[in-house]
Motif scaffolding. Structure first.
Motif, mmCIF file in Angstrom:
data_model
loop_
_atom_site.group_PDB
_atom_site.id
_atom_site.type_symbol
_atom_site.label_atom_id
_atom_site.label_comp_id
_atom_site.label_asym_id
_atom_site.label_seq_id
_atom_site.Cartn_x
_atom_site.Cartn_y
_atom_site.Cartn_z
ATOM 1 N N LEU A 1 0.849 -1.192 0.000
ATOM 2 C CA LEU A 1 0.000 0.000 0.000
ATOM 3 C C LEU A 1 0.884 1.241 0.000
ATOM 4 O O LEU A 1 1.750 1.386 0.864
ATOM 5 C CB LEU A 1 -0.895 0.013 1.240
ATOM 6 N N ALA B 1 1.145 5.001 0.794
ATOM 7 C CA ALA B 1 0.420 5.951 1.643
ATOM 8 C C ALA B 1 1.138 7.294 1.656
ATOM 9 O O ALA B 1 2.366 7.354 1.724
ATOM 10 C CB ALA B 1 0.310 5.417 3.066
ATOM 11 N N ARG C 1 -6.062 -1.220 4.331
ATOM 12 C CA ARG C 1 -6.442 0.150 3.937
ATOM 13 C C ARG C 1 -7.271 0.811 5.034
ATOM 14 O O ARG C 1 -7.084 1.983 5.352
ATOM 15 C CB ARG C 1 -7.245 0.123 2.637
ATOM 16 N N LEU D 1 -5.000 1.801 7.940
ATOM 17 C CA LEU D 1 -4.255 3.023 7.612
ATOM 18 C C LEU D 1 -5.135 4.260 7.747
ATOM 19 O O LEU D 1 -4.683 5.305 8.209
ATOM 20 C CB LEU D 1 -3.706 2.950 6.189
ATOM 21 N N VAL E 1 -4.290 6.693 1.257
ATOM 22 C CA VAL E 1 -3.769 5.550 0.502
ATOM 23 C C VAL E 1 -3.843 5.912 -0.976
ATOM 24 O O VAL E 1 -4.914 6.148 -1.516
ATOM 25 C CB VAL E 1 -4.561 4.261 0.793
ATOM 26 N N ARG E 2 -2.677 5.975 -1.618
ATOM 27 C CA ARG E 2 -2.598 6.344 -3.037
ATOM 28 C C ARG E 2 -2.855 5.175 -3.974
ATOM 29 O O ARG E 2 -3.321 5.362 -5.081
ATOM 30 C CB ARG E 2 -1.232 6.944 -3.348
ATOM 31 N N VAL F 1 -2.496 0.427 -4.486
ATOM 32 C CA VAL F 1 -2.081 -0.906 -4.059
ATOM 33 C C VAL F 1 -1.332 -1.540 -5.217
ATOM 34 O O VAL F 1 -1.732 -1.419 -6.371
ATOM 35 C CB VAL F 1 -3.307 -1.779 -3.693
ATOM 36 N N CYS G 1 4.967 -0.216 -6.719
ATOM 37 C CA CYS G 1 4.256 0.675 -5.805
ATOM 38 C C CYS G 1 4.923 2.044 -5.782
ATOM 39 O O CYS G 1 4.272 3.075 -5.897
ATOM 40 C CB CYS G 1 4.234 0.050 -4.409
#
Length: 166
Positions: A15, A17, A81, A84, A99-100, A102, A109
């Protein structure tokens, strides 16, 4: 001791972030990891937190803005997610986490979603209704009497232009 065969190894997702706090806020990797574990335990409980197995793999933070890559088990991506999203402070410093994206590998990533390697910049430009040049909507922190106030470049420039016309 022998390695597990490929089909029996755990599958991971990563992930990306983005972290934001006030410019004078200090956030470190260990504090973020602790806050993430605490949020996951509160949200998912002990068994759910252990199943997600969240861990911070990459971390960068400076001047109130940072980014992290968090490893999570493939079956628990949505739980990761959510955990977070529950992180609201790190060591007493308020933090916003977004979260930008996955991805299946750390490299993909970083390349796809994080700033350092040419991914998402976070800056959005919008066209005003009159068709004039686009204006940036990037967040700006303005220092006030009691601390910082969040604004965008557009709001700050509008305030400056209003005060000069009065």
């Amino acid at each position: 001791m022998r390695h597990l065969p490929k089909h029996a190894r755990p599958r991971w997702r990563y992930l990306a972030a983005e972290l934001r706090t006030w410019p004078d806020g200090a956030v470190d990797r260990d504090g973020f990891q602790r806050a993430l574990w605490y949020a996951a335990q509160n949200l998912l409980g002990d068994p759910g937190s252990a199943d997600a197995d969240l861990s911070v793999v990459r971390f960068r933070f400076a001047d109130g803005v940072g980014e992290a890559v968090v490893r999570v088990r493939r079956e628990a991506t949505s739980a990761g997610r959510a955990a977070l999203a529950c992180v609201d402070a790190v060591g007493g410093t308020p933090v916003g986490v977004v979260v930008r994206g996955v991805s299946g590998t750390i490299r993909a990533c970083e390349e796809s979603y994080l700033h350092a390697d040419g991914g998402v910049t976070g800056e959005r430009e919008t066209l005003p209704p009159d068709g004039s040049s686009p204006r940036s909507r990037r967040p700006v922190d303005v220092e006030a009497d009691g601390g910082y106030v969040g604004a965008t470049e557009t709001e700050v420039s509008d305030l400056v232009s209003e005060s000069t016309t009065d």
